[in-house]
Design a protein around this motif. Structure first.
Motif, PDB file in Angstrom:
ATOM      1  N   GLU A   3       0.803  -1.080   0.051  1.00 44.78           N
ATOM      2  CA  GLU A   3       0.018   0.289  -0.004  1.00 44.78           C
ATOM      3  C   GLU A   3       1.015   1.160  -0.105  1.00 44.78           C
ATOM      4  O   GLU A   3       0.648   2.207  -0.566  1.00 44.78           O
ATOM      5  CB  GLU A   3      -0.922  -0.203   1.121  1.00 44.78           C
ATOM      6  N   GLY A   4       2.302   1.089   0.939  1.00 44.27           N
ATOM      7  CA  GLY A   4       3.004   2.387   0.859  1.00 44.27           C
ATOM      8  C   GLY A   4       3.498   2.636  -0.629  1.00 44.27           C
ATOM      9  O   GLY A   4       3.306   3.777  -0.969  1.00 44.27           O
ATOM     10  N   GLU A   5       3.720   1.574  -1.086  1.00 45.06           N
ATOM     11  CA  GLU A   5       4.336   1.785  -2.478  1.00 45.06           C
ATOM     12  C   GLU A   5       3.297   2.570  -3.608  1.00 45.06           C
ATOM     13  O   GLU A   5       3.931   3.338  -4.158  1.00 45.06           O
ATOM     14  CB  GLU A   5       4.977   0.465  -3.154  1.00 45.06           C
ATOM     15  N   GLN A  23       9.321  13.975   1.030  1.00 44.41           N
ATOM     16  CA  GLN A  23       7.935  14.431   1.567  1.00 44.41           C
ATOM     17  C   GLN A  23       7.038  13.228   1.159  1.00 44.41           C
ATOM     18  O   GLN A  23       6.316  12.686   1.739  1.00 44.41           O
ATOM     19  CB  GLN A  23       7.623  15.680   0.794  1.00 44.41           C
ATOM     20  N   ALA A  24       7.091  12.506  -0.170  1.00 46.24           N
ATOM     21  CA  ALA A  24       6.590  11.667  -0.643  1.00 46.24           C
ATOM     22  C   ALA A  24       6.589  10.341   0.208  1.00 46.24           C
ATOM     23  O   ALA A  24       5.538   9.787   0.892  1.00 46.24           O
ATOM     24  CB  ALA A  24       6.747  11.191  -2.020  1.00 46.24           C
ATOM     25  N   ALA A  25       7.499  10.155   0.709  1.00 42.18           N
ATOM     26  CA  ALA A  25       8.130   8.899   1.443  1.00 42.18           C
ATOM     27  C   ALA A  25       7.401   9.005   2.849  1.00 42.18           C
ATOM     28  O   ALA A  25       6.741   8.052   3.585  1.00 42.18           O
ATOM     29  CB  ALA A  25       9.683   8.444   1.772  1.00 42.18           C
ATOM     30  N   ARG A  26       7.514  10.328   3.554  1.00 46.78           N
ATOM     31  CA  ARG A  26       6.897  10.645   4.813  1.00 46.78           C
ATOM     32  C   ARG A  26       5.214  10.498   4.874  1.00 46.78           C
ATOM     33  O   ARG A  26       4.691   9.752   5.613  1.00 46.78           O
ATOM     34  CB  ARG A  26       7.472  11.830   5.374  1.00 46.78           C
ATOM     35  N   LEU A  27       4.655  10.982   3.816  1.00 47.38           N
ATOM     36  CA  LEU A  27       3.314  11.210   3.493  1.00 47.38           C
ATOM     37  C   LEU A  27       2.844   9.585   3.431  1.00 47.38           C
ATOM     38  O   LEU A  27       1.680   8.991   3.989  1.00 47.38           O
ATOM     39  CB  LEU A  27       2.858  12.045   2.593  1.00 47.38           C
ATOM     40  N   ALA A  28       3.574   8.829   2.396  1.00 48.21           N
ATOM     41  CA  ALA A  28       3.218   7.538   2.056  1.00 48.21           C
ATOM     42  C   ALA A  28       3.215   6.708   3.474  1.00 48.21           C
ATOM     43  O   ALA A  28       2.405   5.783   3.576  1.00 48.21           O
ATOM     44  CB  ALA A  28       3.930   6.914   0.922  1.00 48.21           C
ATOM     45  N   VAL A  81       0.714   4.361  -2.703  1.00 50.13           N
ATOM     46  CA  VAL A  81       0.701   5.784  -2.490  1.00 50.13           C
ATOM     47  C   VAL A  81       1.877   6.658  -2.820  1.00 50.13           C
ATOM     48  O   VAL A  81       1.769   7.738  -3.455  1.00 50.13           O
ATOM     49  CB  VAL A  81       0.344   6.030  -0.820  1.00 50.13           C
ATOM     50  N   LEU A  82       3.000   5.960  -2.516  1.00 46.29           N
ATOM     51  CA  LEU A  82       4.245   6.595  -3.002  1.00 46.29           C
ATOM     52  C   LEU A  82       4.259   6.841  -4.584  1.00 46.29           C
ATOM     53  O   LEU A  82       4.699   7.943  -4.763  1.00 46.29           O
ATOM     54  CB  LEU A  82       5.477   5.741  -2.559  1.00 46.29           C
ATOM     55  N   ARG A  83       4.070   6.017  -5.186  1.00 46.72           N
ATOM     56  CA  ARG A  83       3.825   6.081  -6.647  1.00 46.72           C
ATOM     57  C   ARG A  83       3.143   7.314  -7.084  1.00 46.72           C
ATOM     58  O   ARG A  83       3.356   8.240  -7.966  1.00 46.72           O
ATOM     59  CB  ARG A  83       3.462   5.092  -7.392  1.00 46.72           C
ATOM     60  N   LEU A  84       1.749   7.358  -6.516  1.00 48.29           N
ATOM     61  CA  LEU A  84       0.898   8.305  -6.717  1.00 48.29           C
ATOM     62  C   LEU A  84       1.307   9.771  -6.441  1.00 48.29           C
ATOM     63  O   LEU A  84       1.310  10.794  -7.083  1.00 48.29           O
ATOM     64  CB  LEU A  84      -0.333   8.336  -5.759  1.00 48.29           C
ATOM     65  N   LEU A  85       2.129   9.812  -5.148  1.00 54.78           N
ATOM     66  CA  LEU A  85       2.446  11.154  -4.630  1.00 54.78           C
ATOM     67  C   LEU A  85       3.722  11.643  -5.654  1.00 54.78           C
ATOM     68  O   LEU A  85       4.004  12.866  -5.843  1.00 54.78           O
ATOM     69  CB  LEU A  85       3.127  10.982  -3.330  1.00 54.78           C
ATOM     70  N   LEU A  86       4.683  10.829  -5.819  1.00 56.90           N
ATOM     71  CA  LEU A  86       5.695  10.970  -6.888  1.00 56.90           C
ATOM     72  C   LEU A  86       5.275  11.793  -8.264  1.00 56.90           C
ATOM     73  O   LEU A  86       5.846  12.569  -8.812  1.00 56.90           O
ATOM     74  CB  LEU A  86       6.716   9.830  -7.014  1.00 56.90           C
ATOM     75  N   ALA A  87       4.325  10.824  -8.574  1.00 57.71           N
ATOM     76  CA  ALA A  87       3.642  11.214  -9.953  1.00 57.71           C
ATOM     77  C   ALA A  87       3.085  12.700  -9.887  1.00 57.71           C
ATOM     78  O   ALA A  87       3.094  13.492 -10.899  1.00 57.71           O
ATOM     79  CB  ALA A  87       2.708  10.293 -10.116  1.00 57.71           C
ATOM     80  N   GLU A  88       2.755  12.964  -8.581  1.00 58.37           N
ATOM     81  CA  GLU A  88       2.083  14.281  -8.641  1.00 58.37           C
ATOM     82  C   GLU A  88       3.229  15.606  -8.289  1.00 58.37           C
ATOM     83  O   GLU A  88       3.038  16.788  -8.336  1.00 58.37           O
ATOM     84  CB  GLU A  88       1.232  14.503  -7.186  1.00 58.37           C
ATOM     85  N   GLY A  89       4.360  14.920  -8.428  1.00 51.11           N
ATOM     86  CA  GLY A  89       5.569  15.975  -8.066  1.00 51.11           C
ATOM     87  C   GLY A  89       6.176  16.117  -6.929  1.00 51.11           C
ATOM     88  O   GLY A  89       7.028  16.898  -6.900  1.00 51.11           O
ATOM     89  N   LEU A  90       6.006  15.275  -6.078  1.00 55.52           N
ATOM     90  CA  LEU A  90       6.453  15.636  -4.585  1.00 55.52           C
ATOM     91  C   LEU A  90       7.983  15.150  -4.150  1.00 55.52           C
ATOM     92  O   LEU A  90       8.003  14.034  -5.458  1.00 55.52           O
ATOM     93  CB  LEU A  90       5.578  15.012  -3.243  1.00 55.52           C
ATOM     94  N   GLY A  91       8.786  15.539  -3.768  1.00 53.84           N
ATOM     95  CA  GLY A  91       9.986  15.093  -3.632  1.00 53.84           C
ATOM     96  C   GLY A  91       9.968  13.869  -2.839  1.00 53.84           C
ATOM     97  O   GLY A  91       9.186  13.399  -2.365  1.00 53.84           O
ATOM     98  N   SER A  92      11.166  13.156  -3.043  1.00 55.13           N
ATOM     99  CA  SER A  92      11.270  11.777  -2.277  1.00 55.13           C
ATOM    100  C   SER A  92      10.881  11.850  -0.974  1.00 55.13           C
ATOM    101  O   SER A  92      10.479  11.146  -0.389  1.00 55.13           O
ATOM    102  CB  SER A  92      12.723  11.318  -2.807  1.00 55.13           C
ATOM    103  N   ILE A 147       0.408   7.350   5.722  1.00 51.96           N
ATOM    104  CA  ILE A 147      -1.063   7.034   5.286  1.00 51.96           C
ATOM    105  C   ILE A 147      -1.160   5.424   5.170  1.00 51.96           C
ATOM    106  O   ILE A 147      -2.322   4.906   5.649  1.00 51.96           O
ATOM    107  CB  ILE A 147      -1.212   7.554   3.686  1.00 51.96           C
ATOM    108  N   SER A 148       0.163   4.625   5.040  1.00 48.61           N
ATOM    109  CA  SER A 148      -0.138   3.195   4.812  1.00 48.61           C
ATOM    110  C   SER A 148       0.375   2.533   5.835  1.00 48.61           C
ATOM    111  O   SER A 148       0.107   1.269   6.349  1.00 48.61           O
ATOM    112  CB  SER A 148       0.923   3.006   3.511  1.00 48.61           C
ATOM    113  N   GLY A 149       1.137   2.987   6.884  1.00 53.26           N
ATOM    114  CA  GLY A 149       1.770   2.222   7.813  1.00 53.26           C
ATOM    115  C   GLY A 149       3.014   1.475   7.414  1.00 53.26           C
ATOM    116  O   GLY A 149       3.488   0.819   8.416  1.00 53.26           O
TER     117      GLY A 149
END
Ligand code: SAM
Length: 282
Positions: free
Chosen positions: A237-239, A254-259, A241-252, A262-264
């Motif tokens: 699940e983390g992966e 920030q995307a990792a922290r949010l993912a 979400v991470l892919r979605l966030l990276l596709a939105e242009g977030l940096g590595s 969200i996913s645990g």
């Protein structure tokens, strides 16, 4: 047997222990070529003599490889065949050879690779790990700090990991593998194709004690194959979400922290995955 040779670089694997593992084609090529570029001409002497090889020897080792490459290009360009061999196994696999091959490509000259012995592939064939991918790493750094850093970077890797190791470092390397990679399965492939060949598959966390229990288990040449990282539901699940966030242009970061939030899933693993994704490695 007489064979037709063309003006090319023949990349020829030699045995990693058992002389009978030299292929017939390798023997034919080595017996027929007018030139043999060898990592260590003295080391390869007995094998070449046994094969009746009469080609002129040309040293091509890590300290002269660029100059040797130029000379080999000149020879092939002039119309002759050159065989490239290393001390054992396949040239260019944790051995010199890549520069010579690259020079041939750069010069637009043909490279003919012969299939044959390679310790990594031989060990992998005995591992029985179900992951379809493997990552060949070869030798890890000799210093523990650097080694652990490299291993930390491989923690999230799902492919099976293949390492070469020398006997004097086997215990410390296995300890670092266990500390950095956690619960995995390890294949210890020792002295492949030789008299004291041993193939043991065991939990990575038990490997140090197993090797320590008998000094004979620490002797000889080693390939270590470690099963890849398992993907838990959280990590999957983390992966996603991470892919979605990276596709939105977030940096590595920030995307990792949010993912992770969200996913645990584990933030560190997600960050490492984000870096690999950004580098186009996955
Ligand atoms: N080019 C070679 C190949 O194709 O496998 C590898 C050369 S590298 C300098 C040597 C390392 O390969 C050794 O330290 C060991 O880790 C591994 N190796 C070579 N022969 C082996 C064998 N018979 N059994 C286990 N490992 C071996």
């Amino acid at each position: 047997m007489t064979i037709e040779l063309k003006a090319a670089l023949y990349v020829v694997p030699t045995p990693i222990g058992n002389l009978a593992d030299l292929t017939r084609r390798a023997a034919d090529v080595l017996a027929a070529v007018p030139w043999i570029a060898a990592e260590d001409t003295r080391h390869s002497g007995p094998l070449l003599k046994q094969l009746g090889a009469t080609g002129r020897l040309l040293p091509a080792h890590q300290h002269n490889e660029q100059a040797a490459a130029q000379r080999i290009v000149d020879i092939v360009r002039a119309g002759e065949a050159v065989a490239l061999i290393s001390d054992a196994g396949t040239p260019g696999i944790s051995d010199p050879g890549a520069r010579v091959v690259a020079a041939m490509h750069a010069a637009g000259l043909p490279v003919v690779p012969l299939p044959g012995a390679c310790a990594a592939v031989t060990a992998l064939s005995a591992a029985g790990f179900l992951a379809e991918q493997f990552l060949f790493h070869g030798f890890l750094p000799s210093k523990s700090g650097q080694r652990r850093q490299v291993l930390a970077g491989l923690r999230g890797q799902r492919a099976a990991l293949v390492f070469y190791e020398a006997p004097h470092r086997i215990l410390e390397t296995v300890a670092d593998l266990a500390a950095e990679l956690g619960e995995r399965t390890l294949l210890v492939a020792r002295e492949l194709s030789k008299l004291y060949e041993s193939i043991v598959r065991l939990p990575l966390q038990e490997a140090h004690a197993w090797l320590s229990a008998d000094s004979n288990r620490q002797r000889g040449e080693f390939v270590l194959v470690v099963s890849g990282a398992e993907v838990t539901a959280d990590a999957a699940e983390g992966e996603r979400v991470l892919r979605l966030l990276l596709a939105e242009g977030l940096g590595s970061k920030q995307a990792a922290r949010l993912a992770a939030g969200i996913s645990g899933g584990a933030q560190k693993n997600l960050y490492e995955l984000a870096v690999r994704l950004k580098n186009g490695e996955e």
